[in-house]
Design an enzyme around this catalytic site. Structure first.
Site, short mmCIF file in Angstrom:
data_model
loop_
_atom_site.label_atom_id
_atom_site.label_comp_id
_atom_site.label_asym_id
_atom_site.label_seq_id
_atom_site.Cartn_x
_atom_site.Cartn_y
_atom_site.Cartn_z
N PHE A 192 32.44 31.39 46.98
CA PHE A 192 33.68 31.22 47.74
C PHE A 192 34.57 30.20 47.05
CE2 PHE A 192 30.92 27.94 49.47
CZ PHE A 192 31.76 26.86 49.70
N CYS A 193 35.86 30.25 47.39
CA CYS A 193 36.85 29.31 46.86
C CYS A 193 38.00 29.22 47.87
CB CYS A 193 37.34 29.76 45.49
SG CYS A 193 38.09 31.41 45.49
N THR A 194 39.11 28.63 47.48
CA THR A 194 40.20 28.38 48.44
C THR A 194 40.83 29.67 48.96
OG1 THR A 194 40.70 26.33 47.26
CG2 THR A 194 42.36 27.15 48.81
N CYS A 199 36.67 32.67 43.04
CA CYS A 199 35.35 33.26 43.27
C CYS A 199 35.33 34.73 42.85
CB CYS A 199 34.91 33.09 44.73
SG CYS A 199 36.08 33.58 46.00
N ILE A 221 38.44 30.62 51.66
CA ILE A 221 38.34 29.71 52.81
C ILE A 221 39.52 29.88 53.75
CG2 ILE A 221 38.23 27.29 53.50
CD1 ILE A 221 37.12 26.80 50.56
#
EC number: 1.14.-.-
Length: 321
Positions: A192-194, A199, A221
């Site tokens: 996962f990432c922002t 990702c 996220i």
């Protein structure tokens, strides 16, 4: 998929659009496309950054609603194979200082050849299914963001690669990931990432390296915070963002973190009350990094910004600390 935060519009005059798509873009259209974006940005007071490469497009922009709409029409003219992943939010002031539209080699820089997210990526995990991956003892969950972002907030139990830039992620994969998987016989990897872009590219790297079960959080996220009720959320802290809001809470509104404008590190309320913190001048991260001459330059910069703020009130939230 287009996600909208229309409920934030009350008393917020500026719309923010964060978007990306890994889709092939022909070299011959890039220069003209970027020129048109600059014209629209100038006309409608839109600021932010748009990066275009042969592998796709990535950007975050902020402006009046009609300006962001005009920009999106131009984005739609690319007729991408993979539709833009867009997330909207609102703010009371302009979130960026200027507009930049650039041609790059990568829309998110990893620095590794033969990683092509246009062709191969991991499997999407929708936000409503993400908690099950967090709870699965056979899934290794990895935060692909940088150390300073993770310090602001993350999911419980996620692995922190402790990178300072996304360029360092491939080296971490090469040196650390195989041993992590062997320790507990993990069967899956979930990234996962922002907002989803890092990702997604990281998933392409892992597949190229031979990791078979690779998943990544669709929309990142930000989409998780938008779609998962707070009472069901597994997110802890705030989500660092690369604009002058610094970090967002679960309601996707600016949170309690500020940015040190000497070194660029995010600061918690506790950090802001620390003995080394002087707004816009220094914090505990950088108190030993700068000279007295440097700090005097920072003070003069702050005085200059304050004068601009008096001339153009409400036009920018820079700086906040």
């Amino acid at each position: 998929m287009i996600n909208s935060f229309e409920s934030q519009k009350v008393d917020n005059d500026y719309k923010i659009a964060a978007f990306y798509s890994f889709s092939p873009i022909a070299e011959k259209v890039i220069t003209t496309f970027l020129s048109k974006l600059r014209i629209i940005a100038e006309k409608h007071n839109v600021r932010g950054t748009v990066l275009v490469a042969l592998e796709g497009i990535n950007g975050t922009i902020c402006g009046p609603v009609e300006g962001v709409t005009a920009m999106q029409k131009q984005l739609d003219s690319l007729d991408l194979e993979t539709p833009l992943e867009i997330k909207y939010s609102y703010t009371s002031r302009q979130a960026f200082r200027r507009f930049k539209a650039r041609r790059k080699n990568e829309i998110v820089t990893m620095g590794v050849e033969n990683v092509d997210p246009c062709k191969t990526t991991g499997k999407y995990v929708e936000p409503e299914d993400w908690n099950a991956f967090l709870d699965d003892p056979l899934t290794l969950v990895i935060d692909t963001r940088n150390e300073y972002e993770i310090s602001v907030g993350s999911f419980d139990g996620a692995v922190n690669p402790r990178t300072d830039s996304f360029r360092e992620f491939p080296e971490w994969v090469d040196k650390k990931l195989h041993s992590l998987l062997k320790k507990k016989s993990f069967k899956k990897i979930a990234l996962f990432c922002t907002g989803g872009i890092r990702c997604e590219k990281a998933s392409a790297l892992l597949l190229r390296e031979g990791f078979p079960e690779v998943h990544h959080l669709h929309g990142g996220i930000l989409r998780y915070l938008e779609e998962v009720p707070e009472n069901e959320s597994r997110w802890n802290g705030e989500c660092f963002v690369f604009d002058q809001r610094v970090a967002l809470n679960h309601k996707l509104m600016p949170g309690v973190y500020k940015l040190c404008f000497a070194c660029g590190m995010p600061l918690s309320p506790q950090d802001q009350n620390g003995k080394y913190y002087i707004p816009s001048i220094q914090c505990h991260h950088c108190v030993d990094l700068f000279s007295d001459d440097d700090r005097e330059r920072f003070r003069e910069r702050q005085r200059h910004i304050a004068r601009l703020g008096e001339r153009f009130p409400g036009n920018s939230i820079w700086p906040s600390a």
